[in-house]
Design an enzyme around this catalytic site. Structure first.
Site, PDB file in Angstrom:
ATOM      1  N   ASP A   7       0.883  -1.167   0.000  1.00  0.00           N
ATOM      2  CA  ASP A   7       0.000   0.000   0.000  1.00  0.00           C
ATOM      3  C   ASP A   7       0.919   1.215   0.000  1.00  0.00           C
ATOM      4  O   ASP A   7       1.398   1.632   1.046  1.00  0.00           O
ATOM      5  CB  ASP A   7      -0.903  -0.005   1.232  1.00  0.00           C
ATOM      6  CG  ASP A   7      -1.764   1.249   1.302  1.00  0.00           C
ATOM      7  OD1 ASP A   7      -2.239   1.713   0.249  1.00  0.00           O
ATOM      8  OD2 ASP A   7      -1.959   1.773   2.421  1.00  0.00           O
ATOM      9  N   GLU A  67      -1.328  -1.608  -4.656  1.00  0.00           N
ATOM     10  CA  GLU A  67      -2.608  -0.912  -4.807  1.00  0.00           C
ATOM     11  C   GLU A  67      -2.434   0.213  -5.817  1.00  0.00           C
ATOM     12  O   GLU A  67      -1.452   0.943  -5.797  1.00  0.00           O
ATOM     13  CB  GLU A  67      -3.103  -0.352  -3.470  1.00  0.00           C
ATOM     14  CG  GLU A  67      -4.491   0.236  -3.585  1.00  0.00           C
ATOM     15  CD  GLU A  67      -5.135   0.532  -2.252  1.00  0.00           C
ATOM     16  OE1 GLU A  67      -6.307   0.941  -2.275  1.00  0.00           O
ATOM     17  OE2 GLU A  67      -4.501   0.367  -1.210  1.00  0.00           O
ATOM     18  N   ASP A 139      -2.072   1.016   7.341  1.00  0.00           N
ATOM     19  CA  ASP A 139      -1.371   0.860   6.066  1.00  0.00           C
ATOM     20  C   ASP A 139      -0.937  -0.588   5.844  1.00  0.00           C
ATOM     21  O   ASP A 139      -0.994  -1.095   4.720  1.00  0.00           O
ATOM     22  CB  ASP A 139      -0.171   1.805   6.005  1.00  0.00           C
ATOM     23  CG  ASP A 139      -0.612   3.253   6.107  1.00  0.00           C
ATOM     24  OD1 ASP A 139      -1.117   3.789   5.110  1.00  0.00           O
ATOM     25  OD2 ASP A 139      -0.487   3.845   7.205  1.00  0.00           O
TER      26      ASP A 139
END
Length: 178
Positions: A7, A67, A139
């Site tokens: 991420d 992502e 996160d």
């Protein structure tokens, strides 16, 4: 298969390693790479790259999933996020690992079964799926979700040969949508 989910963020980059053992998903590790927001931006990108290179060297994933960028009204933030994603992707490619990218909608759909799921729902589902003792830091939790999404997507592609099966046999070539 062992997957490193990432991420990306210019201040905090989350990572999560998930391994598939048969039908089970096994949590290997998760964490975050923190950068100093007072530092120069190229130095922050180097910190992300170096941190992910260390994670890759330690855990030796088979594949990496990142992502994808979400829509942002702040152009500066979107550019910085894109550069952080670039540092993450280069770390994976530098290690000769294949990289897959998923939108937040795809990740939520794969983990919760609903693309508009709340962050809390995703975190609770990850805790249950991976048998975590507690909900991971935000996160890192997002990164674990990306890894789970990739494993689920990979399994689906293997079963379907990478293509969607037809829902019905076409009655003519005109009915066949490709």
């Amino acid at each position: 298969m062992r997957v490193l989910g990432i991420d990306p963020g210019s201040r905090i980059t989350g990572y999560g390693i998930v391994e598939q053992e048969g039908n089970r998903l096994v949590h290997v590790d998760n964490g975050a790479i923190f950068t100093d927001s007072a530092a120069d931006f190229p130095g922050r990108l180097k910190r992300i790259f170096d941190g992910l290179c260390s994670v890759i060297a330690e855990y030796r994933p088979d594949e990496v999933a990142v992502e994808n960028i979400f829509f942002s009204t702040n152009v500066q933030s979107a550019l910085k996020l894109g550069q952080a994603r670039g540092a993450a992707i280069v770390a994976a490619v530098h290690a000769d690992l294949p990289v897959a990218e998923y939108t937040a909608l795809q990740v939520k759909q794969a983990v919760v079964g609903q693309g508009r799921a709340e962050k809390g729902q995703v975190q609770k589902m990850l805790k249950a799926l991976l048998g975590l003792p507690e909900i991971a830091q935000a996160d890192a939790s997002d990164a674990l979700a990306v890894a789970v999404c990739h494993i689920n997507s990979y399994a689906l592609k293997q079963r379907t040969g990478g293509t969607k099966p037809l829902s019905r046999k076409p009655s003519s070539w005109r009915d066949l949508k490709i």
